[in-house]
Design a protein around this motif. Structure first.
Motif, short mmCIF file in Angstrom:
data_model
loop_
_atom_site.label_atom_id
_atom_site.label_comp_id
_atom_site.label_asym_id
_atom_site.label_seq_id
_atom_site.Cartn_x
_atom_site.Cartn_y
_atom_site.Cartn_z
N SER A 149 0.83 -1.20 0.00
CA SER A 149 0.00 0.00 0.00
C SER A 149 0.87 1.25 0.00
O SER A 149 0.60 2.22 -0.72
N GLY A 150 1.92 1.22 0.82
CA GLY A 150 2.84 2.36 0.85
C GLY A 150 3.59 2.54 -0.46
O GLY A 150 3.80 3.67 -0.93
N ILE A 151 3.98 1.44 -1.08
CA ILE A 151 4.69 1.51 -2.36
C ILE A 151 3.79 2.06 -3.45
O ILE A 151 4.21 2.88 -4.27
N ARG A 154 3.69 5.69 -3.29
CA ARG A 154 4.91 6.28 -3.84
C ARG A 154 4.90 6.24 -5.37
O ARG A 154 5.39 7.17 -6.03
N LEU A 155 4.33 5.19 -5.94
CA LEU A 155 4.27 5.08 -7.40
C LEU A 155 3.32 6.09 -8.02
O LEU A 155 3.35 6.30 -9.23
N ASP A 157 3.55 9.16 -7.29
CA ASP A 157 4.35 10.38 -7.34
C ASP A 157 4.99 10.47 -8.73
O ASP A 157 5.89 9.73 -9.07
N THR A 158 4.49 11.41 -9.55
CA THR A 158 4.96 11.49 -10.94
C THR A 158 6.42 11.93 -11.03
O THR A 158 7.11 11.60 -12.00
N GLU A 159 6.91 12.66 -10.03
CA GLU A 159 8.32 13.04 -10.03
C GLU A 159 9.20 11.80 -9.81
O GLU A 159 10.23 11.63 -10.48
N LEU A 160 8.79 10.96 -8.89
CA LEU A 160 9.53 9.71 -8.67
C LEU A 160 9.49 8.85 -9.92
O LEU A 160 10.50 8.23 -10.30
N LEU A 161 8.35 8.82 -10.60
CA LEU A 161 8.19 7.99 -11.78
C LEU A 161 9.20 8.35 -12.86
O LEU A 161 9.66 7.49 -13.61
N GLN A 162 9.57 9.63 -12.94
CA GLN A 162 10.53 10.06 -13.96
C GLN A 162 11.93 9.54 -13.68
O GLN A 162 12.78 9.54 -14.57
N GLU A 163 12.18 9.08 -12.46
CA GLU A 163 13.50 8.54 -12.12
C GLU A 163 13.67 7.09 -12.57
O GLU A 163 14.78 6.60 -12.67
#
Length: 328
Positions: A149-151, A154-155, A157-163
């Motif tokens: 659920s926590g992951i 986080r997924l 988060d579109t900024e994280l996705l760009q990484e």
């Protein structure tokens, strides 16, 4: 092996990490170090990052040494053991290593998950760590609802996705499908990244097929343009036509390589150099590990440099205090 016998935990971790990063195994060295690592008292001297890096290195090189693995698992299970000091990257490396070495230990994986949640480690998670943790739990077929659920949050988060790099996206999609975790908005975001030409060019045929298998398995509907598209609950069979066309074009361009198992674990592509053998500590399956570093001379030079540096450190220590480095 006198130098190897006198190496400190930090030196062992750095050495194993270096050879694993270069994808160059040195069988005699790894076997000698594994014998030392199988000693519980010595293993307890490792700092948390060094322990995780060492596990990652052995798994990356495909070395399965049963006594060493048993010692690592036992240590991580200890209530006051090094797990308490693990950061998320240490958890990711360790979970990935255990799964890669086919260690089936649900209790330990549960403890890793609970540690992540209790310490709130997901808040600053990297794309690589997320991908590795998801892949590890999917590989051992274990679900931890709070962690996942926590992951998933986080997924989103579109900024994280760009990484995320291409293989990471495939790992995440494959893991979610393998675990039966269906979130249309998350899969839509992953599909958006898979549209990128650069991302597609970084993937192998098997990885593209694994991605296609993940979307098909989850029957996830989503829009073809734009991130965070709204879920379409009226047509659960509809899939992104643009992405489907990308996959079809990729398949056409790689004729002759299409007979692949779409549910294959993405990490299995690289292969392992060795698997365990009780009497020897490993068994050679292939003469060379897949993806081996092209210039072995570089790695051998590195080994010589490391041994020379260690010998010089020992000489200086002997001058200072009249004694050699401890053997743990």
């Amino acid at each position: 092996h006198s130098i190897l016998q006198d190496m400190t935990p930090a030196q062992i971790a750095s050495t194993v990490w270096a050879f694993a990063t270069l994808r160059v195994p040195h069988k005699a060295m790894l076997f000698a170090l594994a014998e030392r690592l199988a000693t519980p008292d010595f293993l307890r001297q490792f700092e948390a990052p060094d322990l995780a890096d060492t596990a990652w290195g052995y798994a990356t090189l495909g070395v399965r040494h049963e006594p060493m693995i048993e010692g690592l698992v036992a240590l991580l299970r200890e209530p006051e053991g090094p797990l308490a000091d693990f950061e998320l990257h240490d958890v990711a490396n360790t979970a990935w290593a255990l799964a890669k070495m086919k260690v089936q230990d649900a209790e330990l994986m549960e403890r890793l998950a609970e540690h992540v949640m209790a310490k709130g480690l997901l808040a600053q998670s990297s794309a690589q760590d997320i991908a590795d943790i998801l892949w590890a739990f999917a590989t051992v077929e274990l679900r931890h609802e709070d962690l996942f659920s926590g992951i998933v949050q986080r997924l989103r988060d579109t900024e994280l996705l760009q990484e995320f790099e291409g293989p990471d996206i495939v790992n995440v999609a494959w893991a979610l499908a393998a675990l039966g975790i269906r979130h249309e908005d998350v899969m839509a975001n992953l599909a958006e990244r898979l549209h990128d030409q650069e991302i597609q060019q970084s993937l192998s045929v098997q990885q593209m097929n694994n991605a296609a298998w993940a979307f098909k398995t989850l029957s996830v509907p989503f829009e073809s343009d734009g991130v965070n598209a709204a879920p379409d609950t009226e047509n659960s069979a509809r899939r992104d036509p643009g992405l489907a066309a990308d996959f079809e074009q990729w398949q056409r361009e790689t004729q002759g390589e299409q007979d692949v198992d779409l549910s294959q674990d993405v990490e299995e592509e690289e292969g392992a150099a060795w698997t365990g053998q009780a009497s020897q500590g490993w068994e050679e399956e292939n003469e060379e590990p897949a993806g081996q570093y092209a210039n072995q001379d570089t790695a051998l030079d590195l080994q010589a440099q490391l041994e020379a540096e260690i010998a010089e450190q020992e000489r200086l220590m002997q001058q200072e205090d009249g004694g050699g480095a401890g053997q743990g």
